[in-house]
Design an enzyme around this catalytic site. Structure first.
Site, PDB file in Angstrom:
ATOM      1  N   ARG A   1       0.861  -1.189  -0.114  1.00  0.00           N
ATOM      2  CA  ARG A   1       0.184   0.185   0.087  1.00  0.00           C
ATOM      3  C   ARG A   1       0.706   1.538  -0.094  1.00  0.00           C
ATOM      4  O   ARG A   1       0.841   1.612  -1.066  1.00  0.00           O
ATOM      5  CB  ARG A   1      -0.640  -0.117   1.298  1.00  0.00           C
ATOM      6  CG  ARG A   1      -2.062   0.568   0.891  1.00  0.00           C
ATOM      7  CD  ARG A   1      -1.779   2.280   1.756  1.00  0.00           C
ATOM      8  NE  ARG A   1      -1.390   2.200   3.167  1.00  0.00           N
ATOM      9  CZ  ARG A   1      -0.532   3.556   3.680  1.00  0.00           C
ATOM     10  NH1 ARG A   1      -0.997   4.638   2.347  1.00  0.00           N
ATOM     11  NH2 ARG A   1      -0.234   3.232   4.811  1.00  0.00           N
ATOM     12  N   ASP A   2       1.676   1.433   1.074  1.00  0.00           N
ATOM     13  CA  ASP A   2       2.725   3.225   1.027  1.00  0.00           C
ATOM     14  C   ASP A   2       2.802   3.041  -0.087  1.00  0.00           C
ATOM     15  O   ASP A   2       4.037   3.588  -0.472  1.00  0.00           O
ATOM     16  CB  ASP A   2       2.443   2.822   2.895  1.00  0.00           C
ATOM     17  CG  ASP A   2       3.439   4.397   3.211  1.00  0.00           C
ATOM     18  OD1 ASP A   2       3.532   5.060   2.091  1.00  0.00           O
ATOM     19  OD2 ASP A   2       3.993   4.439   4.078  1.00  0.00           O
TER      20      ASP A   2
ATOM     21  N   HIS B   1       3.780   4.150  12.698  1.00  0.00           N
ATOM     22  CA  HIS B   1       4.685   3.985  11.429  1.00  0.00           C
ATOM     23  C   HIS B   1       5.920   4.925  11.197  1.00  0.00           C
ATOM     24  O   HIS B   1       5.481   6.038  11.239  1.00  0.00           O
ATOM     25  CB  HIS B   1       3.117   4.486  10.318  1.00  0.00           C
ATOM     26  CG  HIS B   1       3.455   4.693   8.901  1.00  0.00           C
ATOM     27  ND1 HIS B   1       2.815   3.535   7.976  1.00  0.00           N
ATOM     28  CD2 HIS B   1       4.110   5.605   8.373  1.00  0.00           C
ATOM     29  CE1 HIS B   1       3.198   3.631   6.891  1.00  0.00           C
ATOM     30  NE2 HIS B   1       3.519   5.196   7.498  1.00  0.00           N
TER      31      HIS B   1
ATOM     32  N   HIS C   1       8.734   6.795   9.262  1.00  0.00           N
ATOM     33  CA  HIS C   1       9.871   6.817   8.072  1.00  0.00           C
ATOM     34  C   HIS C   1      11.234   6.888   8.252  1.00  0.00           C
ATOM     35  O   HIS C   1      12.059   7.164   9.103  1.00  0.00           O
ATOM     36  CB  HIS C   1       9.327   8.147   7.484  1.00  0.00           C
ATOM     37  CG  HIS C   1       8.357   7.827   6.864  1.00  0.00           C
ATOM     38  ND1 HIS C   1       7.382   7.935   5.542  1.00  0.00           N
ATOM     39  CD2 HIS C   1       7.018   6.752   6.595  1.00  0.00           C
ATOM     40  CE1 HIS C   1       6.321   7.881   5.062  1.00  0.00           C
ATOM     41  NE2 HIS C   1       5.730   6.835   5.942  1.00  0.00           N
TER      42      HIS C   1
ATOM     43  N   CYS D   1       4.742   9.451   1.480  1.00  0.00           N
ATOM     44  CA  CYS D   1       3.627  10.248   1.037  1.00  0.00           C
ATOM     45  C   CYS D   1       3.458  11.251   0.007  1.00  0.00           C
ATOM     46  O   CYS D   1       3.878  12.046   0.053  1.00  0.00           O
ATOM     47  CB  CYS D   1       3.010  10.946   2.104  1.00  0.00           C
ATOM     48  SG  CYS D   1       1.802  11.859   1.766  1.00  0.00           S
TER      49      CYS D   1
ATOM     50  N   ASN E   1       9.805   4.957   4.119  1.00  0.00           N
ATOM     51  CA  ASN E   1       9.204   3.900   5.193  1.00  0.00           C
ATOM     52  C   ASN E   1      10.860   2.869   5.675  1.00  0.00           C
ATOM     53  O   ASN E   1      11.517   2.837   4.651  1.00  0.00           O
ATOM     54  CB  ASN E   1       8.573   2.905   5.045  1.00  0.00           C
ATOM     55  CG  ASN E   1       7.197   3.352   4.330  1.00  0.00           C
ATOM     56  OD1 ASN E   1       6.389   3.847   5.177  1.00  0.00           O
ATOM     57  ND2 ASN E   1       6.938   3.126   2.910  1.00  0.00           N
TER      58      ASN E   1
END
Length: 309
Positions: free
Chosen positions: A12-13, A209, A211, A242, A251
């Site tokens: 996803r990300d 979450h 980065h 993002c 990430n």
């Protein structure tokens, strides 16, 4: 031995942050291989309109596939109530919605201010509560830009605490702290986790979450663990960022995170040698796409994982 839950967010990300669309069969191979390596949870996609993120158009198909893998928890991101309806219909076991602590970022990311987002969270919580208990998904609110914003700059910690409490009051099962822009440092992580756990209850904040934009991703993860965090999001090969936060790259790398945790004596349930082989699936499906990680480059130390006599 403490068990740390790794949630893989690369499908996803990671993929939403690159222009190319990974073929569906390659995504399935990636998910199956990570699950076979012992990764317990995978965020397989999001229910953002395909016109905005064509990379996510096959999320419902991926959920159906992933639900067939025994022992795997299947997660999806939703931007709003409509997305939550689609995620629940598809069979997602966990749904999360990004709630940006920077109102400017919120307007850019999901086109809603804080008041509108809290109304959306309340509506999703009501929808989740209506589902049969046996199939009711876990509903988490990700507090995006909690440590700073590339548009607004610093974000008030008091505001983050207030909005975290408001999200719980609106019906979220838990909140997670997201360093969407890579601004966090370990002291800030410790301070924020401790304060929010004190405000809303230790069991209502379990996830970070993070980065690695400025190289502090693993240091921040360790700071969170010291304050009782038990779930860490990461992305294979460090894919992701993002698309609505300029410069928010990177990430934390799943391979490096698992190596650190296992080397320190934490239990992830993940076979690191198998995990390192998954990388080739991404490399073959997305040739030329940059992949990061020190552990994949250096390899495992001699005797890693073997207990000395």
């Amino acid at each position: 031995m403490t068990r740390i839950h790794i949630s893989e967010v690369g499908p996803r990300d990671g993929l939403q942050s690159i222009d190319r669309v990974m073929p569906l069969e390659a995504k399935k191979a990636w998910i199956a291989a990570e699950a076979a390596a012992g990764v317990p949870e995978i965020e397989v996609g999001s229910f953002v309109p395909p016109s905005l993120l064509p990379q996510m158009a096959d999320t419902a198909e991926l959920i159906a596939f992933a639900r067939g893998i025994e022992g795997l928890s299947v997660a999806a991101l939703v931007p709003n109530l409509k997305g939550a309806e689609r995620a629940i219909a598809a069979g997602a076991e966990k749904i999360s919605i990004p709630f940006s602590m920077s109102e400017t970022h919120s307007l850019k990311n999901v086109r809603k201010d804080h008041a509108a987002m809290l109304a959306e969270i309340r509506a999703i919580a009501d929808l989740v509560a209506q589902q049969p208990e046996a199939t009711r998904p876990h509903f988490e609110v990700g507090l995006a830009t909690a440590f700073g914003c590339t548009i607004e700059g610093p974000v008030s910690e008091d505001a983050v605490r207030r909005l975290a409490g408001a999200a719980i009051e609106a019906g979220a099962r838990e909140v997670g702290l997201s360093d969407t822009t890579g601004y966090a440092n370990p002291a800030q992580v410790k301070r924020m986790v401790r304060a929010i756990k004190a405000d809303i209850g230790a069991d209502r904040l379990n996830t970070l979450h993070l980065h690695n934009t400025r190289g502090l991703g693993l240091a921040n993860a360790l700071a969170g663990l010291e304050e009782g965090i038990t779930t860490l999001d990461s992305s294979l090969g460090g894919l992701g960022g993002c698309p609505f936060a300029p410069g928010a790259s990177g990430n934390i790398v799943t391979e490096d995170l698992v190596f650190m945790l296992e080397a320190m004596g934490f239990d992830t349930g993940i076979d690191l040698e198998k995990l390192l082989k998954v990388r080739s699936i991404i490399a073959d499906a997305l040739p030329g796409e940059p992949l990061y990680g020190f552990t994949p480059d250096a390899g495992l130390p001699l005797g890693f994982g073997k207990v000395a006599a």
